[in-house]
Scaffold this motif. Sequence first.
Motif, PDB file in Angstrom:
ATOM      1  N   LEU A 269       0.808  -1.226   0.000  1.00 10.85           N
ATOM      2  CA  LEU A 269       0.000   0.000   0.000  1.00 10.85           C
ATOM      3  C   LEU A 269       0.840   1.274   0.000  1.00 10.85           C
ATOM      4  CD1 LEU A 269      -2.717  -1.052   2.632  1.00 10.85           C
ATOM      5  CD2 LEU A 269      -2.727  -1.450   0.170  1.00 10.85           C
ATOM      6  N   VAL A 270       2.081   1.186  -0.451  1.00  9.16           N
ATOM      7  CA  VAL A 270       2.970   2.355  -0.493  1.00  9.16           C
ATOM      8  C   VAL A 270       3.107   2.864  -1.918  1.00  9.16           C
ATOM      9  CG1 VAL A 270       4.261   1.590   1.531  1.00  9.16           C
ATOM     10  CG2 VAL A 270       5.071   0.969  -0.762  1.00  9.16           C
ATOM     11  N   CYS A 271       3.444   4.140  -2.051  1.00  8.44           N
ATOM     12  CA  CYS A 271       3.673   4.754  -3.364  1.00  8.44           C
ATOM     13  C   CYS A 271       5.097   4.430  -3.806  1.00  8.44           C
ATOM     14  CB  CYS A 271       3.464   6.262  -3.292  1.00  8.44           C
ATOM     15  SG  CYS A 271       3.728   7.099  -4.863  1.00  8.44           S
ATOM     16  N   LEU A 272       5.220   3.742  -4.943  1.00  4.06           N
ATOM     17  CA  LEU A 272       6.538   3.354  -5.439  1.00  4.06           C
ATOM     18  C   LEU A 272       7.218   4.485  -6.194  1.00  4.06           C
ATOM     19  CD1 LEU A 272       5.599  -0.171  -6.875  1.00  4.06           C
ATOM     20  CD2 LEU A 272       6.649   0.326  -4.660  1.00  4.06           C
ATOM     21  N   CYS A 273       6.408   5.282  -6.902  1.00  4.23           N
ATOM     22  CA  CYS A 273       6.973   6.308  -7.773  1.00  4.23           C
ATOM     23  C   CYS A 273       5.886   7.311  -8.119  1.00  4.23           C
ATOM     24  CB  CYS A 273       7.518   5.634  -9.044  1.00  4.23           C
ATOM     25  SG  CYS A 273       7.904   6.745 -10.398  1.00  4.23           S
ATOM     26  N   GLU A 274       6.264   8.558  -8.332  1.00  2.00           N
ATOM     27  CA  GLU A 274       5.347   9.546  -8.867  1.00  2.00           C
ATOM     28  C   GLU A 274       6.110  10.483  -9.793  1.00  2.00           C
ATOM     29  OE1 GLU A 274       4.603  13.354  -6.178  1.00  2.00           O
ATOM     30  OE2 GLU A 274       3.943  11.530  -5.142  1.00  2.00           O
ATOM     31  N   PHE A 275       5.434  10.939 -10.841  1.00  2.00           N
ATOM     32  CA  PHE A 275       6.099  11.822 -11.796  1.00  2.00           C
ATOM     33  C   PHE A 275       5.072  12.746 -12.434  1.00  2.00           C
ATOM     34  CE2 PHE A 275       4.690   8.112 -14.067  1.00  2.00           C
ATOM     35  CZ  PHE A 275       4.267   8.565 -15.322  1.00  2.00           C
TER      36      PHE A 275
END
Length: 426
Positions: A269-275
Amino acid sequence: MQKGPRLFFFFFDVRFRHLQVEPGWRKRHVLCSMELVAGCYEQVLFGFTVHPKPEVCGDHEQQWTPVADFTHHAHTASLSAVAVNSRFVVTGSKDETIHIYDMKKKIEHGALVHHSGTITCLKFYGNRHLISGAEDGLICIWDAKKWECLKSIKAHKGHVTFLSIHPSGKLALSVGTDKTLRTWNLIEGRSAFIKNIKQNAHIVEWSPRGEQYVVIIQNKIDIYQLDTASISGTITNEKRISAVKFLSESVLAVAGDEEVIRFFDCDSLVCLCEFKAHENRVKAMFSFEIPEHHVIVTASSDGFIKMWKLKQNKKVRPSLLCEVNTNARLTCLGVWLDTVPDTKASLPPAAELSPVSKEQSKIGKKEPGDTVHKEEKQSKPNTKKCGLTGDSKKATQESSLVSTKKRKTVEVLEKKRKKKKMKTMQ
């Protein structure tokens, strides 16, 4: 189905650069090109041809080049949904119609006018069936060969806001404005399960293997496990979610009313990447795999369609393959992959001898309702095919009755022969 006029396509580059495709993707087919298809508020359908380029060695990423193919005033109201299969592109609109485009012949094939509300979702399953949902609360199952409505189901008391088909083709999920999540048995064309939810969900999506699914309510993602039908976790996005796509069984791409796209791990449930993908909110996403490339395509209210190459490690930001500006407020998106049969590829000896294997090699995977008549075909090649609700029980009963009659006839003849023999001996 209403027949429509021919589409006017403006070709700038008609040369195809053939790219050999490995057997694992669309077996024994060669990818010629792909067509980015996007609809907008301005009632226009855009098409851009993209020719994939092979991987370039080194750190430099070779960019692809989109070429304008057509601009078509498709509907009398804004476009709301797009779906594609190996031959057709279909579009739904607020004008309550579904338009069909034959991408091989480059013509408008006709229109479907069954619904009486905005078309909210369109989904193909293989090349044989199209499923549509609309604000009239109906879900319709269409024959994608004859373009006839096979079944019309009153699915929700309010609007149908979204639907998703299980990878097996046997089940579908739908959500609506009646605050329910509904499971559908597509083989029998009936409701299988109804779950009440506290709010109106606007997106539902199966994972690639169909072991889990997500239900989207505003900016919240509830992750359900198929075996328990219960929530295993919840992810909260910063703003309202407009589109989601599974990149793998556990990694989910999320876009919303913002410029950013995020990749979430459904297990941790964690954010791996954002762009940052666009200058305005992202309205639609599409993903697919070809040799050497796992691609995600995004469309935004800023007018841009962008193609991104995903890295194997989803924690790494994807690289931009190409972009094109439509100068329109985009609402929906699809990617039509233009493939041709690879005549050089040979079938295995066993497959060449089996008519069933030849049929399956054309289809690639099972369609809704195919399980019954495909199994019959293996034992009885001349058995007549049935539709979505094929009745194999009736065929079995008929064959057993024939066998019983035949056996009784033989027994009667045998008794007559014995009596005749006894009379001769006397």
